[in-house]
Scaffold this active site. Structure first.
Site, short mmCIF file in Angstrom:
data_model
loop_
_atom_site.label_atom_id
_atom_site.label_comp_id
_atom_site.label_asym_id
_atom_site.label_seq_id
_atom_site.Cartn_x
_atom_site.Cartn_y
_atom_site.Cartn_z
N ASP A 103 -10.62 -32.77 10.89
CA ASP A 103 -11.87 -32.76 10.12
C ASP A 103 -12.15 -34.13 9.52
OD1 ASP A 103 -11.86 -30.01 10.53
OD2 ASP A 103 -10.83 -29.63 8.62
N1 URA Z 1 -6.72 -27.59 10.18
C1 URA Z 1 -7.78 -27.86 9.41
O1 URA Z 1 -8.20 -27.04 8.62
N2 URA Z 1 -8.33 -29.07 9.50
C2 URA Z 1 -7.89 -30.03 10.32
O2 URA Z 1 -8.46 -31.12 10.36
C3 URA Z 1 -6.79 -29.73 11.12
C4 URA Z 1 -6.22 -28.50 11.04
#
Ligand code: URA
Length: 245
Positions: A103
């Site tokens: 993310d």
């Molecule tokens: N899980 C998440 O919630 N975000 C990420 O970026 C990777 C794994």
């Protein structure tokens, strides 16, 4: 434009010297025409190059391990103009793409490659590559919540597969705790949704390990090429899907 023998060697056809022999022997065609001149310049992206009639791989494969900082999109471009992970790469000629995604507000280990087959295998849960995250969460989870995270949490897209979860730091005064979560799946925002589902929303999230690969030696924004040994090991580990799935 690059010399034909260099392009052939980079595509993994053979050594530079052997590629020169192949050209001299009339075994190489560029856009349907046999080329015997060693100095011939070609455009590896545009020209159709064949050896013994078989097209060559256009680029050599590269594998990059990036320490993604927060505030960067895991994509090749962002319509809103925010920074993307490939903005952090300098002088990488191959058109690499991220393997899976982190993310915008997650930091940590991200692989980038132009090897589509390898990327698919890493991203596929049946190969059981471990993804290890450190998550600062709100509040201090009780043992029951940690057990739930490990055994499986109901999310809107189904139960999560068994995972490993452990509490590594309690900051009771600060009203937060640091969890380590090891998962094999790669669903969208999975760790954040898992932690929220047990009542402890994520405050900060970092991926610290992917299989045997770690962030050792890198600071946020830095990247390195995987070594030949690491690529070979990754390929070995990705050869056979888990018998359980
Ligand atoms: N899980 C998440 O919630 N975000 C990420 O970026 C990777 C794994």
């Amino acid at each position: 434009m690059e010399r034909l023998q260099k392009v052939l060697a980079q595509a993994g056809v053979a050594s530079r010297r052997k590629c020169e022999d192949l050209i001299r022997e009339g075994r190489v065609q560029v856009n349907g025409v046999t080329v015997r001149e060693l100095g011939t310049k070609v455009d590896p992206q545009q020209d159709e190059i064949r050896v013994d009639g078989r097209p060559i791989r256009r680029e050599s494969y590269v594998y990059l391990l990036l320490y993604k900082p927060t505030g960067v999109i895991t994509s090749l471009r962002d319509p809103a103009g925010r920074p993307v992970v490939t903005d952090l790469l300098h002088g990488v000629k191959q058109r690499v793409f991220p393997v899976g995604r982190l993310d915008y507000d997650t930091s940590g280990l991200l692989l980038l490659t132009n090897d589509g087959d390898m990327a698919n295998r890493i991203a596929h849960p049946s190969f059981e590559i471990e993804k290890v995250y450190h998550a600062w969460v709100k509040g201090v989870p009780a043992m029951k919540s940690i057990r739930l995270l490990a055994e499986g949490v109901p999310l809107e897209d189904g139960m999560t597969a068994p995972a490993k979860a452990r509490l590594i730091r309690e900051d009771t005064a600060g009203g937060r705790a640091l969890l380590e979560l090891t998962i094999h799946e790669g669903r969208n925002r999975q760790v954040r949704r898992m932690c929220s589902a047990v009542g402890h929303p994520v405050l900060a999230l970092k991926r610290i390990r992917l299989g045997f690969l770690t962030l050792d030696g890198l600071t946020p924004g830095q990247y390195r090429y995987l070594t030949e040994d690491e690529v070979a090991r990754l390929k070995r580990e990705l050869l056979v899907p888990s018998p359980r799935l």
